[in-house]
Design a protein around this motif. Sequence first.
Motif, PDB file in Angstrom:
ATOM      1  N   LYS A 189       0.823  -1.187   0.000  1.00 44.17           N
ATOM      2  CA  LYS A 189       0.000   0.000   0.000  1.00 44.17           C
ATOM      3  C   LYS A 189       0.866   1.249   0.000  1.00 44.17           C
ATOM      4  O   LYS A 189       0.568   2.203  -0.701  1.00 44.17           O
ATOM      5  CB  LYS A 189      -0.908   0.014   1.219  1.00 44.17           C
ATOM      6  N   GLU A 190       1.898   1.233   0.813  1.00 48.86           N
ATOM      7  CA  GLU A 190       2.750   2.409   0.908  1.00 48.86           C
ATOM      8  C   GLU A 190       3.447   2.685  -0.416  1.00 48.86           C
ATOM      9  O   GLU A 190       3.678   3.838  -0.760  1.00 48.86           O
ATOM     10  CB  GLU A 190       3.802   2.239   2.011  1.00 48.86           C
ATOM     11  N   ALA A 191       3.776   1.634  -1.158  1.00 42.26           N
ATOM     12  CA  ALA A 191       4.483   1.815  -2.413  1.00 42.26           C
ATOM     13  C   ALA A 191       3.672   2.644  -3.405  1.00 42.26           C
ATOM     14  O   ALA A 191       4.225   3.451  -4.142  1.00 42.26           O
ATOM     15  CB  ALA A 191       4.846   0.462  -3.018  1.00 42.26           C
ATOM     16  N   SER A 192       2.354   2.477  -3.420  1.00 37.15           N
ATOM     17  CA  SER A 192       1.532   3.243  -4.358  1.00 37.15           C
ATOM     18  C   SER A 192       1.483   4.717  -3.974  1.00 37.15           C
ATOM     19  O   SER A 192       1.505   5.589  -4.835  1.00 37.15           O
ATOM     20  CB  SER A 192       0.123   2.670  -4.443  1.00 37.15           C
ATOM     21  N   ILE A 193       1.437   4.993  -2.686  1.00 38.72           N
ATOM     22  CA  ILE A 193       1.406   6.385  -2.227  1.00 38.72           C
ATOM     23  C   ILE A 193       2.733   7.074  -2.519  1.00 38.72           C
ATOM     24  O   ILE A 193       2.771   8.234  -2.908  1.00 38.72           O
ATOM     25  CB  ILE A 193       1.070   6.461  -0.724  1.00 38.72           C
ATOM     26  N   LEU A 194       3.823   6.329  -2.359  1.00 39.31           N
ATOM     27  CA  LEU A 194       5.152   6.891  -2.598  1.00 39.31           C
ATOM     28  C   LEU A 194       5.565   6.839  -4.064  1.00 39.31           C
ATOM     29  O   LEU A 194       6.567   7.427  -4.446  1.00 39.31           O
ATOM     30  CB  LEU A 194       6.189   6.149  -1.752  1.00 39.31           C
ATOM     31  N   GLY A 195       4.805   6.107  -4.890  1.00 40.23           N
ATOM     32  CA  GLY A 195       5.128   5.995  -6.309  1.00 40.23           C
ATOM     33  C   GLY A 195       6.269   5.038  -6.596  1.00 40.23           C
ATOM     34  O   GLY A 195       6.898   5.109  -7.648  1.00 40.23           O
ATOM     35  N   THR A 196       6.542   4.132  -5.683  1.00 37.89           N
ATOM     36  CA  THR A 196       7.640   3.186  -5.839  1.00 37.89           C
ATOM     37  C   THR A 196       7.280   2.110  -6.854  1.00 37.89           C
ATOM     38  O   THR A 196       6.255   1.441  -6.704  1.00 37.89           O
ATOM     39  CB  THR A 196       7.963   2.512  -4.487  1.00 37.89           C
ATOM     40  N   PRO A 197       8.107   1.918  -7.872  1.00 39.85           N
ATOM     41  CA  PRO A 197       7.842   0.849  -8.831  1.00 39.85           C
ATOM     42  C   PRO A 197       7.857  -0.512  -8.122  1.00 39.85           C
ATOM     43  O   PRO A 197       8.674  -0.746  -7.236  1.00 39.85           O
ATOM     44  CB  PRO A 197       9.015   0.942  -9.812  1.00 39.85           C
ATOM     45  N   CYS A 198       6.945  -1.382  -8.519  1.00 39.44           N
ATOM     46  CA  CYS A 198       6.796  -2.669  -7.840  1.00 39.44           C
ATOM     47  C   CYS A 198       6.532  -3.770  -8.857  1.00 39.44           C
ATOM     48  O   CYS A 198       5.806  -3.551  -9.827  1.00 39.44           O
ATOM     49  CB  CYS A 198       5.625  -2.554  -6.866  1.00 39.44           C
ATOM     50  N   VAL A 199       7.123  -4.939  -8.624  1.00 36.81           N
ATOM     51  CA  VAL A 199       6.861  -6.114  -9.446  1.00 36.81           C
ATOM     52  C   VAL A 199       6.274  -7.182  -8.532  1.00 36.81           C
ATOM     53  O   VAL A 199       6.901  -7.585  -7.559  1.00 36.81           O
ATOM     54  CB  VAL A 199       8.150  -6.637 -10.123  1.00 36.81           C
ATOM     55  N   LEU A 200       5.061  -7.616  -8.832  1.00 35.78           N
ATOM     56  CA  LEU A 200       4.417  -8.692  -8.081  1.00 35.78           C
ATOM     57  C   LEU A 200       4.642  -9.993  -8.834  1.00 35.78           C
ATOM     58  O   LEU A 200       4.253 -10.122  -9.995  1.00 35.78           O
ATOM     59  CB  LEU A 200       2.910  -8.457  -7.974  1.00 35.78           C
ATOM     60  N   VAL A 201       5.259 -10.946  -8.161  1.00 38.05           N
ATOM     61  CA  VAL A 201       5.549 -12.232  -8.784  1.00 38.05           C
ATOM     62  C   VAL A 201       4.611 -13.280  -8.195  1.00 38.05           C
ATOM     63  O   VAL A 201       4.527 -13.438  -6.983  1.00 38.05           O
ATOM     64  CB  VAL A 201       7.015 -12.640  -8.536  1.00 38.05           C
ATOM     65  N   GLY A 202       3.899 -13.971  -9.069  1.00 37.32           N
ATOM     66  CA  GLY A 202       3.006 -15.028  -8.626  1.00 37.32           C
ATOM     67  C   GLY A 202       1.576 -14.558  -8.485  1.00 37.32           C
ATOM     68  O   GLY A 202       1.231 -13.421  -8.797  1.00 37.32           O
ATOM     69  N   SER A 203       0.742 -15.450  -7.966  1.00 37.65           N
ATOM     70  CA  SER A 203      -0.699 -15.194  -7.941  1.00 37.65           C
ATOM     71  C   SER A 203      -1.249 -14.897  -6.548  1.00 37.65           C
ATOM     72  O   SER A 203      -2.457 -14.737  -6.393  1.00 37.65           O
ATOM     73  CB  SER A 203      -1.431 -16.406  -8.517  1.00 37.65           C
ATOM     74  N   ARG A 204      -0.396 -14.807  -5.543  1.00 38.65           N
ATOM     75  CA  ARG A 204      -0.876 -14.619  -4.164  1.00 38.65           C
ATOM     76  C   ARG A 204      -1.748 -13.376  -4.002  1.00 38.65           C
ATOM     77  O   ARG A 204      -2.701 -13.369  -3.236  1.00 38.65           O
ATOM     78  CB  ARG A 204       0.321 -14.529  -3.219  1.00 38.65           C
ATOM     79  N   GLN A 205      -1.456 -12.321  -4.732  1.00 36.27           N
ATOM     80  CA  GLN A 205      -2.195 -11.065  -4.601  1.00 36.27           C
ATOM     81  C   GLN A 205      -3.307 -10.914  -5.643  1.00 36.27           C
ATOM     82  O   GLN A 205      -3.926  -9.851  -5.727  1.00 36.27           O
ATOM     83  CB  GLN A 205      -1.225  -9.878  -4.726  1.00 36.27           C
ATOM     84  N   ASP A 206      -3.572 -11.946  -6.416  1.00 36.57           N
ATOM     85  CA  ASP A 206      -4.633 -11.866  -7.427  1.00 36.57           C
ATOM     86  C   ASP A 206      -5.962 -11.501  -6.773  1.00 36.57           C
ATOM     87  O   ASP A 206      -6.288 -11.969  -5.692  1.00 36.57           O
ATOM     88  CB  ASP A 206      -4.779 -13.191  -8.170  1.00 36.57           C
ATOM     89  N   THR A 211      -4.478  -2.988  -6.966  1.00 34.52           N
ATOM     90  CA  THR A 211      -3.078  -2.603  -7.106  1.00 34.52           C
ATOM     91  C   THR A 211      -3.023  -1.229  -7.736  1.00 34.52           C
ATOM     92  O   THR A 211      -3.891  -0.854  -8.527  1.00 34.52           O
ATOM     93  CB  THR A 211      -2.280  -3.588  -7.985  1.00 34.52           C
ATOM     94  N   GLY A 212      -2.006  -0.505  -7.379  1.00 32.38           N
ATOM     95  CA  GLY A 212      -1.808   0.826  -7.940  1.00 32.38           C
ATOM     96  C   GLY A 212      -1.202   0.753  -9.329  1.00 32.38           C
ATOM     97  O   GLY A 212      -0.824  -0.316  -9.822  1.00 32.38           O
ATOM     98  N   ARG A 213      -1.083   1.926  -9.948  1.00 30.33           N
ATOM     99  CA  ARG A 213      -0.488   2.006 -11.284  1.00 30.33           C
ATOM    100  C   ARG A 213       0.988   1.629 -11.264  1.00 30.33           C
ATOM    101  O   ARG A 213       1.571   1.358 -12.303  1.00 30.33           O
ATOM    102  CB  ARG A 213      -0.644   3.424 -11.831  1.00 30.33           C
TER     103      ARG A 213
END
Length: 75
Positions: A1-18, A22-24
């Motif tokens: 959650k914090e990554a979206s507010i801070l604009g931090t690029p993120c790579v989600l690997v796998g299906s756990r968060q399906d 998610t943010g942009r």
Amino acid sequence: KEASILGTPCVLVGSRQDGRLTGRNVMRVPYSLRSQREIRKAVDLQIAHGRYEKDLIYHQKNTEKEMVKLLRHLI
């Protein structure tokens, strides 16, 4: 959650968060034993992109006030 507010690029690997919001700033990559190349490509793309604009996808108005009300009720 914090990554979206801070604009931090993120790579989600796998299906756990399906199924979750998610943010942009999030790039999803499926996981498999052969997905190492896809993961590396996604990481490289996110690094090249750099910071995203702030995304308030999780923001709810008056959250602080609602939390105080809830805590007062519990005490």
